[in-house]
Design a protein around this motif. Sequence first.
Motif, PDB file in Angstrom:
ATOM      1  N   ALA A  97     -15.151   3.180   1.311  1.00 29.00           N
ATOM      2  CA  ALA A  97     -14.081   2.508   0.569  1.00 29.00           C
ATOM      3  C   ALA A  97     -13.207   3.500  -0.203  1.00 29.00           C
ATOM      4  CB  ALA A  97     -14.658   1.462  -0.374  1.00 29.00           C
ATOM      5  N   ASN A  98     -13.796   4.548  -0.764  1.00 35.13           N
ATOM      6  CA  ASN A  98     -13.012   5.534  -1.506  1.00 35.13           C
ATOM      7  C   ASN A  98     -12.041   6.284  -0.597  1.00 35.13           C
ATOM      8  OD1 ASN A  98     -14.100   4.920  -3.998  1.00 35.13           O
ATOM      9  ND2 ASN A  98     -15.793   6.366  -3.759  1.00 35.13           N
ATOM     10  N   THR A  99     -12.477   6.585   0.610  1.00 31.69           N
ATOM     11  CA  THR A  99     -11.587   7.242   1.577  1.00 31.69           C
ATOM     12  C   THR A  99     -10.431   6.325   1.922  1.00 31.69           C
ATOM     13  OG1 THR A  99     -13.432   8.508   2.479  1.00 31.69           O
ATOM     14  CG2 THR A  99     -11.477   8.298   3.870  1.00 31.69           C
ATOM     15  N   VAL A 100     -10.720   5.044   2.110  1.00 32.90           N
ATOM     16  CA  VAL A 100      -9.676   4.067   2.420  1.00 32.90           C
ATOM     17  C   VAL A 100      -8.671   3.992   1.276  1.00 32.90           C
ATOM     18  CG1 VAL A 100      -9.196   1.614   2.814  1.00 32.90           C
ATOM     19  CG2 VAL A 100     -11.086   2.721   4.009  1.00 32.90           C
ATOM     20  N   LYS A 101      -9.155   3.928   0.043  1.00 30.28           N
ATOM     21  CA  LYS A 101      -8.258   3.875  -1.116  1.00 30.28           C
ATOM     22  C   LYS A 101      -7.374   5.116  -1.178  1.00 30.28           C
ATOM     23  CE  LYS A 101     -11.358   1.203  -4.058  1.00 30.28           C
ATOM     24  NZ  LYS A 101     -12.207   1.250  -5.247  1.00 30.28           N
ATOM     25  N   THR A 102      -7.975   6.281  -0.993  1.00 32.92           N
ATOM     26  CA  THR A 102      -7.218   7.538  -1.037  1.00 32.92           C
ATOM     27  C   THR A 102      -6.134   7.539   0.038  1.00 32.92           C
ATOM     28  OG1 THR A 102      -9.152   8.704  -1.886  1.00 32.92           O
ATOM     29  CG2 THR A 102      -7.413  10.047  -0.891  1.00 32.92           C
ATOM     30  N   ARG A 103      -6.501   7.136   1.248  1.00 34.11           N
ATOM     31  CA  ARG A 103      -5.525   7.106   2.348  1.00 34.11           C
ATOM     32  C   ARG A 103      -4.452   6.051   2.112  1.00 34.11           C
ATOM     33  NH1 ARG A 103      -9.565   7.966   7.481  1.00 34.11           N
ATOM     34  NH2 ARG A 103      -9.952  10.186   7.090  1.00 34.11           N
ATOM     35  N   LEU A 104      -4.842   4.919   1.524  1.00 33.33           N
ATOM     36  CA  LEU A 104      -3.870   3.867   1.223  1.00 33.33           C
ATOM     37  C   LEU A 104      -2.821   4.389   0.250  1.00 33.33           C
ATOM     38  CD1 LEU A 104      -2.851   0.940   1.365  1.00 33.33           C
ATOM     39  CD2 LEU A 104      -4.502   0.382  -0.428  1.00 33.33           C
ATOM     40  N   TYR A 105      -3.262   5.029  -0.825  1.00 30.11           N
ATOM     41  CA  TYR A 105      -2.319   5.563  -1.808  1.00 30.11           C
ATOM     42  C   TYR A 105      -1.462   6.672  -1.211  1.00 30.11           C
ATOM     43  CZ  TYR A 105      -4.868   2.715  -5.129  1.00 30.11           C
ATOM     44  OH  TYR A 105      -5.443   1.656  -5.765  1.00 30.11           O
ATOM     45  N   ALA A 106      -2.058   7.513  -0.373  1.00 29.30           N
ATOM     46  CA  ALA A 106      -1.283   8.576   0.277  1.00 29.30           C
ATOM     47  C   ALA A 106      -0.238   7.968   1.218  1.00 29.30           C
ATOM     48  CB  ALA A 106      -2.214   9.511   1.035  1.00 29.30           C
ATOM     49  N   ALA A 107      -0.622   6.946   1.958  1.00 30.33           N
ATOM     50  CA  ALA A 107       0.315   6.289   2.875  1.00 30.33           C
ATOM     51  C   ALA A 107       1.452   5.619   2.114  1.00 30.33           C
ATOM     52  CB  ALA A 107      -0.428   5.263   3.734  1.00 30.33           C
ATOM     53  N   LEU A 108       1.116   4.946   1.014  1.00 29.05           N
ATOM     54  CA  LEU A 108       2.153   4.309   0.199  1.00 29.05           C
ATOM     55  C   LEU A 108       3.117   5.340  -0.375  1.00 29.05           C
ATOM     56  CD1 LEU A 108       0.062   1.573  -1.636  1.00 29.05           C
ATOM     57  CD2 LEU A 108       1.776   1.229   0.157  1.00 29.05           C
ATOM     58  N   LYS A 109       2.580   6.480  -0.782  1.00 34.17           N
ATOM     59  CA  LYS A 109       3.429   7.554  -1.307  1.00 34.17           C
ATOM     60  C   LYS A 109       4.382   8.060  -0.222  1.00 34.17           C
ATOM     61  CE  LYS A 109       3.209  11.989  -3.693  1.00 34.17           C
ATOM     62  NZ  LYS A 109       2.327  13.029  -4.229  1.00 34.17           N
ATOM     63  N   LYS A 110       3.858   8.256   0.992  1.00 28.26           N
ATOM     64  CA  LYS A 110       4.701   8.696   2.112  1.00 28.26           C
ATOM     65  C   LYS A 110       5.785   7.660   2.415  1.00 28.26           C
ATOM     66  CE  LYS A 110       1.161  11.406   4.526  1.00 28.26           C
ATOM     67  NZ  LYS A 110       1.783  12.684   4.733  1.00 28.26           N
ATOM     68  N   LEU A 111       5.412   6.377   2.366  1.00 35.99           N
ATOM     69  CA  LEU A 111       6.390   5.325   2.638  1.00 35.99           C
ATOM     70  C   LEU A 111       7.467   5.270   1.560  1.00 35.99           C
ATOM     71  CD1 LEU A 111       4.110   2.423   3.941  1.00 35.99           C
ATOM     72  CD2 LEU A 111       5.692   3.832   5.269  1.00 35.99           C
TER      73      LEU A 111
END
Length: 165
Positions: free
Chosen positions: A141-155
């Motif tokens: 779950a922590n990896t998913v959260k990190t990737r989610l925030y990184a993806a949102l930042k890229k978007l």
Amino acid sequence: MTKNEKFELVERFIVENREAHYRLSYSYVKNKENALDIVQESILKALRSIDRLDDISYLKTWFYRIIVNTAIDFIRKHQRMTVMDDDILDIHLPQLEDEMTDMDLQNAINQLPPKYKSIIILRFFEDLKIDEIAEVTGDNANTVKTRLYAALKKLRIEVGEEFRL
């Protein structure tokens, strides 16, 4: 639970949620025929590997994982091939500002690496929770959260700061 009972549950789940499965696969390939092929292949994979589904309560995430992996495999195999859907004509028609923003967002999502794109699609278009996404992707779950925030930042960088999911 017998294999036949499990098979019937999987079959019912697939039929009852066929639109969501199509939508998920379409979000990866943006083509009706390819999306249908991905769903069909995913169903075959699921039925062949039904014995691996130990806990029926994970049916949704198990099948979504099969669809996501099948879609990613399809994209890898067909990287050089470009197929235009009928919807491509819409690009050439006059559009409203909201439609342009949606198009910019969709283009930005399509540019994300698969590990980020999957998380965005599963979270915001399929409305899965972080734990369910972790189950689908095979990450914690922590990896998913990190990737989610990184993806949102890229978007946000790609589409602009006014963008909010």
